[in-house]
Structure formats: C-alpha cells, structure tokens
Design a protein around this motif. Sequence first.
Motif, PDB file in Angstrom:
ATOM      1  N   PRO A 190       0.815  -1.217   0.000  1.00  0.00           N
ATOM      2  CA  PRO A 190       0.000   0.000   0.000  1.00  0.00           C
ATOM      3  C   PRO A 190       0.850   1.268   0.000  1.00  0.00           C
ATOM      4  CG  PRO A 190      -0.866  -1.580   1.569  1.00  0.00           C
ATOM      5  CD  PRO A 190       0.440  -2.135   1.090  1.00  0.00           C
ATOM      6  N   ARG A 191       0.351   2.273  -0.688  1.00  0.00           N
ATOM      7  CA  ARG A 191       1.037   3.570  -0.716  1.00  0.00           C
ATOM      8  C   ARG A 191       1.083   4.148   0.689  1.00  0.00           C
ATOM      9  NH1 ARG A 191      -1.330   8.344  -0.719  1.00  0.00           N
ATOM     10  NH2 ARG A 191      -3.342   7.474  -1.371  1.00  0.00           N
ATOM     11  N   GLY A 192       2.238   4.668   1.067  1.00  0.00           N
ATOM     12  CA  GLY A 192       2.389   5.239   2.407  1.00  0.00           C
ATOM     13  C   GLY A 192       1.432   6.391   2.642  1.00  0.00           C
ATOM     14  N   ARG A 193       1.034   6.594   3.876  1.00  0.00           N
ATOM     15  CA  ARG A 193       0.103   7.677   4.200  1.00  0.00           C
ATOM     16  C   ARG A 193       0.812   9.023   4.152  1.00  0.00           C
ATOM     17  NH1 ARG A 193      -0.599   8.604  10.559  1.00  0.00           N
ATOM     18  NH2 ARG A 193      -1.570  10.423   9.616  1.00  0.00           N
ATOM     19  N   MET A 194       0.062  10.048   3.789  1.00  0.00           N
ATOM     20  CA  MET A 194       0.617  11.394   3.673  1.00  0.00           C
ATOM     21  C   MET A 194       0.277  12.220   4.913  1.00  0.00           C
ATOM     22  SD  MET A 194      -0.019  12.401  -0.337  1.00  0.00           S
ATOM     23  CE  MET A 194       0.499  14.109  -0.072  1.00  0.00           C
ATOM     24  N   SER A 195       1.233  13.005   5.363  1.00  0.00           N
ATOM     25  CA  SER A 195       1.002  13.877   6.512  1.00  0.00           C
ATOM     26  C   SER A 195       0.253  15.127   6.070  1.00  0.00           C
ATOM     27  CB  SER A 195       2.336  14.284   7.135  1.00  0.00           C
ATOM     28  OG  SER A 195       3.073  15.092   6.227  1.00  0.00           O
ATOM     29  N   ALA A 196      -0.272  15.877   7.032  1.00  0.00           N
ATOM     30  CA  ALA A 196      -0.987  17.117   6.730  1.00  0.00           C
ATOM     31  C   ALA A 196      -0.051  18.100   6.015  1.00  0.00           C
ATOM     32  CB  ALA A 196      -1.523  17.736   8.017  1.00  0.00           C
ATOM     33  N   TYR A 197       1.204  18.147   6.458  1.00  0.00           N
ATOM     34  CA  TYR A 197       2.155  19.066   5.838  1.00  0.00           C
ATOM     35  C   TYR A 197       2.450  18.673   4.391  1.00  0.00           C
ATOM     36  CZ  TYR A 197       6.428  21.695   4.957  1.00  0.00           C
ATOM     37  OH  TYR A 197       7.382  22.527   4.411  1.00  0.00           O
ATOM     38  N   ALA A 198       2.521  17.367   4.127  1.00  0.00           N
ATOM     39  CA  ALA A 198       2.761  16.895   2.757  1.00  0.00           C
ATOM     40  C   ALA A 198       1.616  17.322   1.837  1.00  0.00           C
ATOM     41  CB  ALA A 198       2.925  15.384   2.740  1.00  0.00           C
ATOM     42  N   TYR A 199       0.383  17.238   2.344  1.00  0.00           N
ATOM     43  CA  TYR A 199      -0.772  17.690   1.553  1.00  0.00           C
ATOM     44  C   TYR A 199      -0.700  19.197   1.308  1.00  0.00           C
ATOM     45  CZ  TYR A 199      -3.489  13.373   1.436  1.00  0.00           C
ATOM     46  OH  TYR A 199      -3.932  12.102   1.170  1.00  0.00           O
ATOM     47  N   PHE A 200      -0.226  19.935   2.297  1.00  0.00           N
ATOM     48  CA  PHE A 200      -0.091  21.379   2.155  1.00  0.00           C
ATOM     49  C   PHE A 200       0.941  21.729   1.087  1.00  0.00           C
ATOM     50  CE2 PHE A 200       2.648  24.988   3.486  1.00  0.00           C
ATOM     51  CZ  PHE A 200       1.777  26.028   3.203  1.00  0.00           C
ATOM     52  N   VAL A 201       2.076  21.044   1.101  1.00  0.00           N
ATOM     53  CA  VAL A 201       3.121  21.283   0.096  1.00  0.00           C
ATOM     54  C   VAL A 201       2.614  20.930  -1.294  1.00  0.00           C
ATOM     55  CG1 VAL A 201       5.418  20.584  -0.697  1.00  0.00           C
ATOM     56  CG2 VAL A 201       4.996  20.932   1.743  1.00  0.00           C
ATOM     57  N   GLN A 202       1.890  19.820  -1.395  1.00  0.00           N
ATOM     58  CA  GLN A 202       1.319  19.398  -2.670  1.00  0.00           C
ATOM     59  C   GLN A 202       0.346  20.444  -3.196  1.00  0.00           C
ATOM     60  OE1 GLN A 202      -1.781  16.165  -2.954  1.00  0.00           O
ATOM     61  NE2 GLN A 202      -0.074  15.016  -3.844  1.00  0.00           N
ATOM     62  N   ASP A 203      -0.484  20.973  -2.311  1.00  0.00           N
ATOM     63  CA  ASP A 203      -1.456  22.004  -2.691  1.00  0.00           C
ATOM     64  C   ASP A 203      -0.753  23.283  -3.131  1.00  0.00           C
ATOM     65  OD1 ASP A 203      -4.383  23.007  -2.575  1.00  0.00           O
ATOM     66  OD2 ASP A 203      -3.314  24.488  -1.366  1.00  0.00           O
ATOM     67  N   SER A 204       0.313  23.641  -2.420  1.00  0.00           N
ATOM     68  CA  SER A 204       1.061  24.853  -2.758  1.00  0.00           C
ATOM     69  C   SER A 204       1.683  24.740  -4.142  1.00  0.00           C
ATOM     70  CB  SER A 204       2.162  25.096  -1.714  1.00  0.00           C
ATOM     71  OG  SER A 204       1.604  25.283  -0.438  1.00  0.00           O
ATOM     72  N   ARG A 205       2.151  23.553  -4.472  1.00  0.00           N
ATOM     73  CA  ARG A 205       2.785  23.343  -5.785  1.00  0.00           C
ATOM     74  C   ARG A 205       1.754  23.413  -6.901  1.00  0.00           C
ATOM     75  NH1 ARG A 205       4.863  24.160  -9.592  1.00  0.00           N
ATOM     76  NH2 ARG A 205       6.464  23.028 -10.764  1.00  0.00           N
ATOM     77  N   THR A 206       0.561  22.843  -6.681  1.00  0.00           N
ATOM     78  CA  THR A 206      -0.462  22.842  -7.737  1.00  0.00           C
ATOM     79  C   THR A 206      -1.011  24.242  -7.990  1.00  0.00           C
ATOM     80  OG1 THR A 206      -2.169  22.303  -6.087  1.00  0.00           O
ATOM     81  CG2 THR A 206      -1.172  20.468  -7.285  1.00  0.00           C
ATOM     82  N   ARG A 207      -0.919  25.107  -7.001  1.00  0.00           N
ATOM     83  CA  ARG A 207      -1.416  26.478  -7.165  1.00  0.00           C
ATOM     84  C   ARG A 207      -0.451  27.358  -7.954  1.00  0.00           C
ATOM     85  NH1 ARG A 207      -5.618  28.020  -3.631  1.00  0.00           N
ATOM     86  NH2 ARG A 207      -6.259  26.349  -2.201  1.00  0.00           N
ATOM     87  N   MET A 208       0.765  26.891  -8.150  1.00  0.00           N
ATOM     88  CA  MET A 208       1.772  27.673  -8.867  1.00  0.00           C
ATOM     89  C   MET A 208       1.597  27.515 -10.373  1.00  0.00           C
ATOM     90  SD  MET A 208       5.100  26.745  -6.485  1.00  0.00           S
ATOM     91  CE  MET A 208       6.213  27.780  -7.420  1.00  0.00           C
TER      92      MET A 208
END
Length: 205
Positions: free
Chosen positions: A10-28
């Motif tokens: 199974p794919r490892g679970r993502m932390s809240a901060y990882a989701y935040f970084v992912q969101d920040s990148r998609t907004r760029m």
Amino acid sequence: MGKKKDANRPRGRMSAYAYFVQDSRTRMNPNQQVVFTVFSKECAERWKNMGDVDKRPFNDKSAADKIRYDREMSTYVPPKDKKTGKGGRRRAKKDPDAPKRNLSAFFLFSRDERGAIKKVHPEWSVGKIAQQLAAQWRQVTQPERAKYDAEAAQEKERYLREMAAFKASKPKVVKKPQRKESSSSSSSDDSSSDDSSSDSDSDEE
C-alpha cells in the motif's frame, strides 16, 4: 543493488504538511521554475505561521488517508523471500492484553457518523465513506468540535493511565552485565611474560 520495491505494498500515508506542500505546488504556474530549497523553505515558513483553521483541510485529508492506509495494510501480505521461502518482515504482533489506543477527535466523530452514511449509501466503499467523513468534519461547528476535542483528551488520559499500569504489571527483564575479560587476559599475559622471563633468568644463572 537496493532491495526491489514491492509493487503491491500500500502507498504510504501522507502527513498534513505533505498535503499542504502538494497544494502549494499545484497552485503555482506550471511553467514557473521551482528552486526546491527556496520552495521548501517558503512552505515551512508559511506552515509555521498558519492557524488551526487554515490547517484543518490538510489535517482532515491526512486523517482520511490514515484510514485508507490502515485498511490496506490490514490485508497486505509481504512477498516471500526467494532464498528462504518465508514471508517478508511484518509488523510486530500486538500484545492482546495491551490497552486499546486512544482515538483522535476526528476518529470519534467518524465513529458516530459512519453508520448514518452507510445507511444512506450502502454501496460506498470504505475509502469513499472516509472522504465523506472528512468533508463533514470540515463543516462541524466549533461547539460540536469542542465536544469531540474534550472526549479525545479524556481518551488520551485513559490510554496513558492504562498503559502505565500495563507496563508496570509486566516483569522487568534484567540484563546480565557482560564480563570484561580484556583486563584479566592482560594481567594473565603479563604474569606469563614475567614467569617466562624469570625462567630465562634462572637458566642463564
């Protein structure tokens, strides 16, 4: 060569901060050049200064992902080792007498609401239900959230109290001190050399 990755794990679970970084990148801007060290530093600084309300969506996503990860890991069987024929390393077996772990505010909320969702949508998968629970949790009023926060705090106190009693009830394993033979060996060698030199002195006489 490194160990071959298990494609079925199974794919490892993502932390809240990882989701935040992912969101920040998609907004760029997709064409915007990103310097990783600068981007990482900016994200860390923004996350540090964010309030709980702004962090909530990312915490909810992480909580929902944990449900998905725990569900998938419960049925995951590591591949057998080609040399030994045995299964791969698995989690240590939990002591059946150990206290039940405390639940977070979100999990307590999920416990209360999961049944109602399954009743309305019996065809939904566990993952889909988890997503719905996360969405509903974001809409919870502050007084209701405070109720679950208080219950979660009591749960944590209960777990720590029971775990302390559980550990105290277990017999302590006393490790035997390792014998130091280097000094005795050394003194033995020294005495041997003294004896041999004495013998040689007497021979010379």
